[in-house]
Motif scaffolding. Structure first.
Motif, mmCIF file in Angstrom:
data_model
loop_
_atom_site.group_PDB
_atom_site.id
_atom_site.type_symbol
_atom_site.label_atom_id
_atom_site.label_comp_id
_atom_site.label_asym_id
_atom_site.label_seq_id
_atom_site.Cartn_x
_atom_site.Cartn_y
_atom_site.Cartn_z
ATOM 1 N N VAL A 1 0.848 -1.203 0.000
ATOM 2 C CA VAL A 1 0.000 0.000 0.000
ATOM 3 C C VAL A 1 0.880 1.248 0.000
ATOM 4 N N LEU B 1 0.513 4.249 -2.797
ATOM 5 C CA LEU B 1 0.172 5.642 -2.446
ATOM 6 C C LEU B 1 1.246 6.588 -2.986
ATOM 7 N N ALA C 1 -5.438 1.308 -3.276
ATOM 8 C CA ALA C 1 -4.527 2.346 -2.792
ATOM 9 C C ALA C 1 -4.388 3.479 -3.816
#
Lengths: 245, 245
Positions: free
Chosen positions: A110, A114, B113
């Motif tokens: 993740v 991001l 995400a």
């Protein structure tokens, strides 16, 4: 900031790039913006490897379904989930890193996504176009060897960046009603909404291919999910120290 | 678009929100921007569940380390990786969905995400503040039950959104030299760079806590990784249909 919403909504993958240069400073700027994304408990588990070497790019492209934009883009970055650096930090603080937990796999993956999406927005904000390359997971072992990735680092996806030499349409998305739910997962209208969207996508495919491609989202999903895609991933990850305990 | 780079770099988590309202249209706008992110082979595996019910929020907050911003934020969204909808689509196209593959876990988690980070940028572009809540994975079973998530859907993280009632400093990131590598993973300078950064973070912690917190990034990582965090995740995911085959 209306222009930010515009920017986000105009996104489409760019697979054809002009010869116009992207400077090293631009790339560093993009990566610094990427670093500013949220990171789970400040783990900052992202490492970005820029590949310029022609042979390396060629081998990576071969491993990734021969996507020509990998060799043609002015900038090609491999985004890695990195627990090796955390391991170094633990050593420096005289601690022992426990590895191989499923939760670590989630939080590092993740983290990378991001950060990469921030990079994409930063690049697009500079007028550049991008294309994610998930297909590096077709043969992640080759990528790992070329990039000499240590244990506890895995390549999540690639990213091509450059000045667009094409201007494709944006691709229609699922109706927001299907995506955004209230209080609980209620799917009683979902088949109907998917059927509407199938119609939209059929029109999109036909328009884009001069009526040659007749398909729907459902058909594309069925085609994609009826076979085992990338079945090597479990063993690959296990060998790299992501045991998913 | 200099202001976009500024926006990305000013990011910090907001945990305290004013009473100012965020409209339903704003939330829908944010989610539509989220949907515009890249998605692996157009799988669009993201489902967002907005929770408003006071009891549900209270239970989720209790499950997530009692983070008060969950109950206090005007908007709380749970971001889910969703293969249930893909299953519906496969059924509609008379196909059988193969599930439980590690690759599917990666591509759906990455999808969520990327979308969520677009949502964050969209929200921050509207002057809102956000805070990711990874701690919903402290007790994902409780969250799953409250949201009545079907099999093949798992809650990846929460997101609080609202008008900021605080203005914290941005948190220093690792030196870009550590993050961005050329051609291959070369870590021979990394200890030195981490040591520099440890100094930076020690100053940051001391300044932020009136010299009460004396720590470094390395120490924080060692503290975090010396114990098994969220060891339930593997079995939880397996039970939800993410077997990691």
């Amino acid at each position: 900031m209306q222009d930010i919403h515009m920017l986000l909504r105009q996104h489409r993958s760019i697979r054809s790039f002009s010869n116009e240069h992207v400077t090293d400073d631009d790339v560093e700027d993009i990566v610094i913006s990427a670093q500013c994304a949220s990171t789970s408990s400040h783990i900052q588990a992202t490492t970005v490897i820029r590949v310029r070497d022609t042979d390396s790019l060629k081998q990576i492209a071969e491993a990734a379904n021969n996507q020509r934009q990998i060799t043609e883009a002015p900038v090609f970055l491999v985004w890695c989930a990195d627990m090796h650096r955390i391991g170094l930090a633990c050593e420096m603080a005289e601690g022992d890193m426990i590895s191989g937990m499923t939760e670590q796999f989630i939080s590092t993956t993740v983290d990378v996504a991001l950060a990469a999406q921030n990079a994409v927005i930063a690049a697009e904000g500079m007028g550049l176009g991008v294309c994610y390359i998930g297909a590096i997971r077709n043969n992640p072992q080759v990528v790992t060897e070329i990039l000499e990735l240590p244990k506890h680092v895995y390549p999540v996806f690639g990213l091509c960046i450059g000045h667009p030499a094409e201007d494709p349409e944006t691709k229609p998305r699922l109706p927001v009603k299907l995506i955004l739910k209230e209080e609980r997962y209620d799917d009683h209208n979902d088949r109907e909404l998917i059927a509407d969207y199938d119609e939209t996508m059929n029109n999109y495919y036909q328009k884009r291919t001069n009526t040659k491609k007749v398909s729907t989202w459902s058909k594309e999903m069925a085609r994609r999910y009826e076979s085992e895609r990338r079945p090597h991933m479990r063993d690959f990850l296990r060998n790299r120290g992501f045991e998913m305990r």
